[in-house]
Design an enzyme around this catalytic site. Sequence first.
Site, PDB file in Angstrom:
ATOM      1  N   SER A   1       1.057   4.449  -1.382  1.00 42.36           N
ATOM      2  CA  SER A   1       1.132   3.070  -1.843  1.00 42.36           C
ATOM      3  C   SER A   1       2.490   2.461  -1.466  1.00 42.36           C
ATOM      4  O   SER A   1       2.801   2.331  -0.292  1.00 42.36           O
ATOM      5  CB  SER A   1       0.861   3.002  -3.346  1.00 42.36           C
ATOM      6  OG  SER A   1       0.628   1.686  -3.768  1.00 42.36           O
TER       7      SER A   1
ATOM      8  N   ASP B   1     -10.330   0.624  -0.881  1.00 43.82           N
ATOM      9  CA  ASP B   1      -9.133   0.446  -1.711  1.00 43.82           C
ATOM     10  C   ASP B   1      -9.320  -0.714  -2.688  1.00 43.82           C
ATOM     11  O   ASP B   1      -9.708  -1.811  -2.300  1.00 43.82           O
ATOM     12  CB  ASP B   1      -7.915   0.184  -0.824  1.00 43.82           C
ATOM     13  CG  ASP B   1      -6.601   0.432  -1.551  1.00 43.82           C
ATOM     14  OD1 ASP B   1      -6.455  -0.056  -2.687  1.00 43.82           O
ATOM     15  OD2 ASP B   1      -5.728   1.102  -0.993  1.00 43.82           O
TER      16      ASP B   1
ATOM     17  N   HIS C   1      -8.034   3.383  -4.145  1.00 43.63           N
ATOM     18  CA  HIS C   1      -6.583   3.537  -3.935  1.00 43.63           C
ATOM     19  C   HIS C   1      -6.125   4.966  -4.219  1.00 43.63           C
ATOM     20  O   HIS C   1      -5.237   5.497  -3.561  1.00 43.63           O
ATOM     21  CB  HIS C   1      -5.831   2.548  -4.824  1.00 43.63           C
ATOM     22  CG  HIS C   1      -4.386   2.407  -4.469  1.00 43.63           C
ATOM     23  ND1 HIS C   1      -3.949   1.954  -3.244  1.00 43.63           N
ATOM     24  CD2 HIS C   1      -3.250   2.680  -5.179  1.00 43.63           C
ATOM     25  CE1 HIS C   1      -2.634   1.938  -3.200  1.00 43.63           C
ATOM     26  NE2 HIS C   1      -2.181   2.382  -4.362  1.00 43.63           N
TER      27      HIS C   1
END
Length: 803
Positions: free
Chosen positions: A671, A744, A778
């Site tokens: 991330s 995601d 994610h």
Amino acid sequence: MKLRVCSFLFLCLGLSSLAQENLNYQKPSKSILDLADYQRAPSVSMDTKKEYMLLMYRATYKTLDDLNQEEMRLGGLRINPITNISSTVTYINNIKLRKVADKNEIQITGFPANPRISNIVWSPNDKKILFSNTISTGVEMWVLDVASAKATKLTDASLNANLGTPFSWFNDNETILVKMLPKNRAALLDPKKDLPTGPIISNSEGSKSQNRTYPDMLKNKNDEINFENIITSELYKVTLDGKTTLFKPAAMYAGERISPDGNYLMLTTIQKPFSYIVPINRFPAKSVVYDKNGAEIKTVNEVPLNEIMPKGFMAVRKGKREMSWRNDKPATLAYAVALDEGDPSNKVEFRDEIFLWEAPFTANPTSMVKTPQRISNIIWGNETVAIVSDEWYDTRNTKTYLINPSDPNQKPKIITDRNSQDIYADPGVFETKENQYNRNVLAIENNNAYRIGDGYTKDGQFPFIDEFNLKTLQSKRLYTSPYKDKKEDLLEIEDFKTGKVLVQIQSKNEYPNYYFRNIKQKNNLTPITTFANPFESIKNVSKEVIKYKRKDGVELSGTLYLPEGYDKVKKEKLPLLIWAYPAEYKDKNSAGQSNQNPNEFTFPYYGSFVYWVTKGYVVLDDASFPIIGEGTTEPNDNFITQLVDDAEAAINAVDALGYINTKKVAIGGHSYGAFMTANLLTHSNLFACGIARSGAYNRTLTPFGFQSEQRNYWEVPQVYNTMSPFMNAEKMKTPLLLVHGEADNNPGTFTLQTERYFQALKGLGAPVRMVILPKESHGYVAKENILHLLWEQEQFLDKYLKN
């Protein structure tokens, strides 16, 4: 000529075949696979009296088949339209009961076959436990009788769990409020078959609004119809003998809150119009209070569509917000109102005001307190005691006050006034206990309250319990964890008079287990659980927290792992892997503090490099990467410079110990850590390669702020452009492994970010490999994808670092 054309065509086809690999799922080498493919210990839930514990078992990973289900993405939700529950739920596949004082686990009887359990809720008297079971056609409600350890099905698969837990206990411990699918529910529209009747049109009336880039928004009229369909429920009362009675007709119920005395119920429903740019929590809503028989008492709040928001993390909407029942009163609502119209740029003496409104709401609300910063928390105590906290992000300040909720004329007494990022000065969290309404309120004994603190210090972590006198506002230390070779978490005070405390103790190779500790008797420790270490193969690796300094004097730290048997005298020069995640600070002192504990259990998982300590690598995990902006300077004004300085300091620190080859160092992150990785490879020559997972690389695609950046692109375009690896792709020449989940669901890190960055790097000739993990969001959850990810990382690191 034809021969030349054919040869050229063959060459092009050959190059094309090299660009795309058709590869089946792979698994990492045995030493990594043995750590990754383990049996997860159960999670634990105890009743309020700590007489029984519920052991909840689930698979270590989901499977691709779990992810390959029907899914609709509407209004920020991801739901399975067949089963009517979130498609992201991680199910429990078995539950057992155990008396806390006994060691024998009791297998539940009457269980459904192949259960998929979620939404576990204890009854107010702790004698029953509700849970949902998802089958192929929907969600059922079951109840577990704790004394007999027998489960019974209460409803068929008709629950609507699309907005979360679909049931709540009434105070009688016999009746349950349940959200069910409407009897006459219409069929969902098929976006492939049901064509739209017109174009998609959006308008702006000229008002400024800084909305971040949310995923899974509504896109057209058909989405609106389906969204309304999936969140609409009928409310029923269901008793433990299976009797079902309609309580309220179909509506878009989004919140059901029963008053502490059980006589009132506040129902919040989603209203129209919907939005295509913000998620469900900013849709219009209406809150109405009813009595326990369903008669309407009062509409207590109406919230309009909230698409227009001022700039800044402290921005809030106008009107009543955060409305909830006061825990220490029979039926009193409390709510906040912004005195600055929700706009942080407005200069006012007080930012928020808290109001109280007593049922049946015939009198007007009364003011309880005003706070100079944004209200963040209230802990209710009794008629004359409550703890209120406020905060302000820009200054990182937080204050805690002691107030008299019955006398607004009494000036709040400041208990703490501190930097919220200063963990060494954190006084801890006030302890609560259940009152006569089965609600958590401030634990008060002889005018004393109690605080449990994490106990971070410059010398290590030593959790503590303080007694806080409500009259003198002075603290007295009751207990400090003495461990230097273990980590003790103080979870809950069970008996304030005898000193009985629920704790969890672990070490680097001892799995976290629960104990009762008597803080008034030295070494009085009673074990509750005995979960074994599932990672025996790395129990003897060297693990320590190292501390070092950045060249500007900022103190940094990281957890350093060395392979088992590494000779610290001969000091073989090994490759180094660094895993990190940047954090923003407003002062150097806070940035230099460490919350790492070398005695924390070593739990390898796909989100770190710890696995590679078994492959002959040195690993620096959770390395400090602070980004500091003091005074009027914002952290991101000097992001790149500080990022490189952080990395250089980490490498130099491990090199000074004599363990590594500085030409064989890799950096990785997930991330924002992926964003960090790409920037470090772009703007430094410190690394031989990098691994970036699920990141965002073009900040112009997140123009109204990202991470902790509040300014928009048009205010500071140079910051956005300088920080964007995509904008500097021509500088990137270091091998990079890009990984992203195909689906995601995180704001700003759309899969498109990795795809476009890869295309830019590939077009500019950079050595880069992109791996898109099918069906993943994610965070990655499917076993097939996680094992393949570990294989990809192993192959990549061996190619560009080890060899």
